[in-house]
Design a protein around this motif. Structure first.
Motif, PDB file in Angstrom:
ATOM      1  N   ALA A  44       0.858  -1.240  -0.376  1.00  0.00           N
ATOM      2  CA  ALA A  44       0.096  -0.215   0.095  1.00  0.00           C
ATOM      3  C   ALA A  44       0.833   1.514   0.143  1.00  0.00           C
ATOM      4  N   ALA A  45       2.143   0.712   0.682  1.00  0.00           N
ATOM      5  CA  ALA A  45       2.784   2.533   0.822  1.00  0.00           C
ATOM      6  C   ALA A  45       2.781   2.388  -0.725  1.00  0.00           C
ATOM      7  N   ARG A  46       3.544   1.115  -1.356  1.00  0.00           N
ATOM      8  CA  ARG A  46       4.497   1.304  -2.457  1.00  0.00           C
ATOM      9  C   ARG A  46       3.148   2.173  -3.999  1.00  0.00           C
ATOM     10  N   ALA A  47       2.153   2.019  -3.705  1.00  0.00           N
ATOM     11  CA  ALA A  47       1.376   2.298  -3.831  1.00  0.00           C
ATOM     12  C   ALA A  47       0.750   3.823  -3.622  1.00  0.00           C
ATOM     13  N   ALA A  48       0.825   4.344  -2.719  1.00  0.00           N
ATOM     14  CA  ALA A  48       0.219   5.893  -2.140  1.00  0.00           C
ATOM     15  C   ALA A  48       1.208   6.239  -1.682  1.00  0.00           C
ATOM     16  N   GLY A  49       2.300   6.189  -1.201  1.00  0.00           N
ATOM     17  CA  GLY A  49       3.266   7.234  -0.470  1.00  0.00           C
ATOM     18  C   GLY A  49       2.264   7.742   1.103  1.00  0.00           C
ATOM     19  N   SER A  50       2.962   8.718   1.084  1.00  0.00           N
ATOM     20  CA  SER A  50       2.552   9.063   2.129  1.00  0.00           C
ATOM     21  C   SER A  50       1.265   9.694   2.708  1.00  0.00           C
ATOM     22  N   GLY A  51       0.195   8.536   1.160  1.00  0.00           N
ATOM     23  CA  GLY A  51      -1.423   8.936   1.347  1.00  0.00           C
ATOM     24  C   GLY A  51      -2.036   7.465   2.299  1.00  0.00           C
ATOM     25  N   LEU A  52      -0.785   6.741   2.260  1.00  0.00           N
ATOM     26  CA  LEU A  52      -1.282   5.809   2.805  1.00  0.00           C
ATOM     27  C   LEU A  52      -2.836   5.699   4.139  1.00  0.00           C
ATOM     28  N   LEU A  53      -2.307   6.477   4.590  1.00  0.00           N
ATOM     29  CA  LEU A  53      -3.239   6.657   5.770  1.00  0.00           C
ATOM     30  C   LEU A  53      -4.978   6.910   5.208  1.00  0.00           C
ATOM     31  N   ILE A  54      -4.739   7.326   4.385  1.00  0.00           N
ATOM     32  CA  ILE A  54      -6.001   8.068   3.069  1.00  0.00           C
ATOM     33  C   ILE A  54      -7.068   6.653   2.487  1.00  0.00           C
ATOM     34  N   GLY A  55      -6.326   6.218   2.231  1.00  0.00           N
ATOM     35  CA  GLY A  55      -5.750   4.921   2.011  1.00  0.00           C
ATOM     36  C   GLY A  55      -6.907   3.969   2.806  1.00  0.00           C
ATOM     37  N   LEU A  56      -6.235   4.004   3.635  1.00  0.00           N
ATOM     38  CA  LEU A  56      -6.795   2.904   4.970  1.00  0.00           C
ATOM     39  C   LEU A  56      -8.260   3.861   5.268  1.00  0.00           C
ATOM     40  N   ALA A  57      -8.361   4.491   5.272  1.00  0.00           N
ATOM     41  CA  ALA A  57      -9.306   5.091   5.423  1.00  0.00           C
ATOM     42  C   ALA A  57     -10.696   4.828   5.100  1.00  0.00           C
ATOM     43  N   LEU A  58     -10.395   5.217   2.861  1.00  0.00           N
ATOM     44  CA  LEU A  58     -11.060   4.837   2.336  1.00  0.00           C
ATOM     45  C   LEU A  58     -11.565   2.821   2.684  1.00  0.00           C
ATOM     46  N   ALA A  59     -10.843   1.846   2.425  1.00  0.00           N
ATOM     47  CA  ALA A  59     -10.547   0.946   2.769  1.00  0.00           C
ATOM     48  C   ALA A  59     -11.526   0.645   3.888  1.00  0.00           C
ATOM     49  N   ALA A  60     -11.866   1.368   4.773  1.00  0.00           N
ATOM     50  CA  ALA A  60     -12.295   0.609   6.455  1.00  0.00           C
ATOM     51  C   ALA A  60     -13.819   1.608   5.476  1.00  0.00           C
ATOM     52  N   VAL A  61     -14.334   2.560   4.979  1.00  0.00           N
ATOM     53  CA  VAL A  61     -15.274   2.955   4.627  1.00  0.00           C
ATOM     54  C   VAL A  61     -16.416   1.273   3.497  1.00  0.00           C
ATOM     55  N   VAL A  62     -15.673   1.216   2.232  1.00  0.00           N
ATOM     56  CA  VAL A  62     -15.463   0.579   2.525  1.00  0.00           C
ATOM     57  C   VAL A  62     -16.306  -1.001   3.040  1.00  0.00           C
ATOM     58  N   ALA A  63     -15.325  -1.511   3.474  1.00  0.00           N
ATOM     59  CA  ALA A  63     -15.697  -2.994   4.493  1.00  0.00           C
ATOM     60  C   ALA A  63     -16.860  -2.757   5.447  1.00  0.00           C
ATOM     61  N   TYR A  64     -16.725  -1.328   5.959  1.00  0.00           N
ATOM     62  CA  TYR A  64     -18.030  -1.651   6.886  1.00  0.00           C
ATOM     63  C   TYR A  64     -19.319  -1.257   5.750  1.00  0.00           C
ATOM     64  N   CYS A  65     -20.005  -1.072   4.768  1.00  0.00           N
ATOM     65  CA  CYS A  65     -21.023  -0.604   4.209  1.00  0.00           C
ATOM     66  C   CYS A  65     -20.737  -2.085   3.831  1.00  0.00           C
ATOM     67  N   ASN A  66     -19.927  -3.110   3.262  1.00  0.00           N
ATOM     68  CA  ASN A  66     -20.040  -4.665   2.666  1.00  0.00           C
ATOM     69  C   ASN A  66     -20.391  -5.035   3.969  1.00  0.00           C
ATOM     70  N   ALA A  67     -19.631  -5.053   5.087  1.00  0.00           N
ATOM     71  CA  ALA A  67     -20.251  -6.085   7.067  1.00  0.00           C
ATOM     72  C   ALA A  67     -22.005  -5.253   6.629  1.00  0.00           C
ATOM     73  N   THR A  68     -22.353  -4.099   6.634  1.00  0.00           N
ATOM     74  CA  THR A  68     -23.796  -3.964   6.659  1.00  0.00           C
ATOM     75  C   THR A  68     -25.028  -4.268   5.976  1.00  0.00           C
TER      76      THR A  68
END
Length: 423
Positions: A44-68
């Protein structure tokens, strides 16, 4: 469309409703907090660099919708099979089949990724050989009917949390920590952040385990919707803390190049004593995940073989061990071959593509729910479906091409079988 009825009260096959919110949360944490965080940070760091934490937040949002979405569907269709059942009942037989196929190929790649994680942390120079050995050993364990117990799950979760906490504290309190490494987004691109989110989605795999507890929790209509955001929230906090601590001492550049990120972070933080502890913790977490994944993929293969979506010979159950032995041997062989030839980033990307396709069907199924079926706010399945598709096609090109090709092969096999049955 009508839902599959739940077992009648007092029926012999009815599961006991003994689990409360805290129990469901613990099961969710046990399914999510595992080897994924040890494996996915570097790609993930290779893809986003310092945007890693933003990517983590987006993944969590999609995971929440899927689980719900999955939780609401699980309440209506308590039969085993997950989205394989939901897609079939809500969208038609083809979509249920495609979801099952996507699950098998995606989770098979997850097995390879977990095996490679074991190798990367135990013996980096021989990661592929260690990965193949791990797959062979755990396939043998599953073949004899030995399954991971609930107690073992709790022990693994406790060890992993302790290791992650130790690594985070060591990094955060280290003199090597540099706050400039957290200049979020400085070297990130929009496409890179989306790709990182798709790769980090791999670390949240397992959250839908909560959605399958409909027959085992007290007041599931209230308990499951409460447990899902709590478990996801705790997991996100743990992952974000670990990601921040590793970024502080390594920076996005060194993190991207790391074969074993948390071990490298321990060395950079001058906590040399912690490096072997991290290696053991990561290997234990990956072995636990690999055992459960091989078990799950072989059982889904069994279910699809019984429905003749896969060769019916794979539905055979061993007369002594009472396990789907042919399915387990086939899954073990395929995973071993993948672990011997694939790289970790490729395995994670391919896995994420398959699992995102699986949950896209789940969200589309949830969108068809009627008010009488206590449907969700329409924004949740819509956001989940859009998120799954966007993240899937934002993954590395090799993952998208190979994932789409395998899904196409599965769809073609389904069409050919239908034509054969019609003639």
């Amino acid at each position: 469309m009508t839902s599959t009825p739940s077992p009648a009260a007092g029926a012999p096959d009815e599961l006991q409703r003994r689990l409360g919110v805290s129990d469901a949360v613990m099961i969710g944490l046990g399914s999510m907090i595992g080897a994924g965080i040890f494996a996915s940070l570097a790609p993930a760091a290779r893809a986003a660099g310092s945007g890693l934490l933003i990517g983590l937040a987006l993944a969590a949002v999609v995971a929440y919708c899927n689980a719900t979405s999955s939780a609401r569907l699980a309440a209506l269709y308590p039969a085993s099979g997950g989205t394989y059942v939901y897609g079939r009942e809500r969208l038609g037989a083809f979509w249920g089949y495609l979801a099952g196929w996507a699950f098998i190929v995606g989770k098979t790649a997850s097995c390879a990724a977990m095996a490679l994680t074991v190798g990367s942390y135990i013996w980096p120079g021989q990661a592929h050989a260690i990965a193949v050995a791990a797959v062979m050993a755990l396939t043998a364990v599953n073949y004899t009917g030995v399954q991971k117990s609930a107690l073992l799950t709790r022990i693994v979760v406790a060890v992993v949390l302790a290791v992650l906490a130790a690594a985070a504290v060591a990094s955060l309190t280290s003199g090597a920590a540099d706050a400039t490494h957290l200049d979020v987004g400085a070297d990130a691109t929009f496409s890179g952040v989306l790709q990182a989110a798709g790769l980090l989605f791999f670390a949240f795999a397992g959250y839908a385990r909560i959605a399958t507890l409909g027959e085992e929790v007290r007041d599931p209509a209230r308990t499951i919707p409460r447990a899902i955001p709590i478990a996801l929230g705790i997991t996100l906090v743990v992952y974000a803390t670990v990601a921040v601590s590793v970024l502080l001492v390594l920076g996005s550049g060194s993190l991207a190049a790391a074969g074993a990120p948390l071990t490298d972070a321990a060395w950079a933080a001058d906590a040399h004593w912690l490096a072997p502890v991290v290696r053991v913790g990561a290997a234990l977490a990956a072995l636990g995940s690999l055992l459960a994944l091989i078990l799950g993929v072989s059982r889904t293969t069994l279910a699809m073989a019984r429905d003749h979506h896969l060769p019916h010979a794979l539905a055979a159950v061993h007369p002594k061990f009472k396990v789907p032995h042919r399915a387990e041997l086939l899954v073990g062989a395929v995973v071993a071959a993948a672990a011997a030839t694939a790289d970790l980033r490729g395995a994670i990307g391919f896995s994420s593509f398959g699992v995102l396709a699986y949950y896209a069907v789940a969200n589309a199924s949830a969108w068809t729910l009627t008010p009488a079926e206590r449907r969700l706010a329409r924004t949740i399945p819509v956001l989940g479906l859009a998120g799954c598709l966007v993240l899937a096609f934002a993954l590395p090109a090799s993952s998208v091409i190979s994932g789409a090709a395998v899904l196409t092969v599965g769809a073609a096999a389904y069409g050919l079988r239908r034509l054969t049955n019609m003639t």
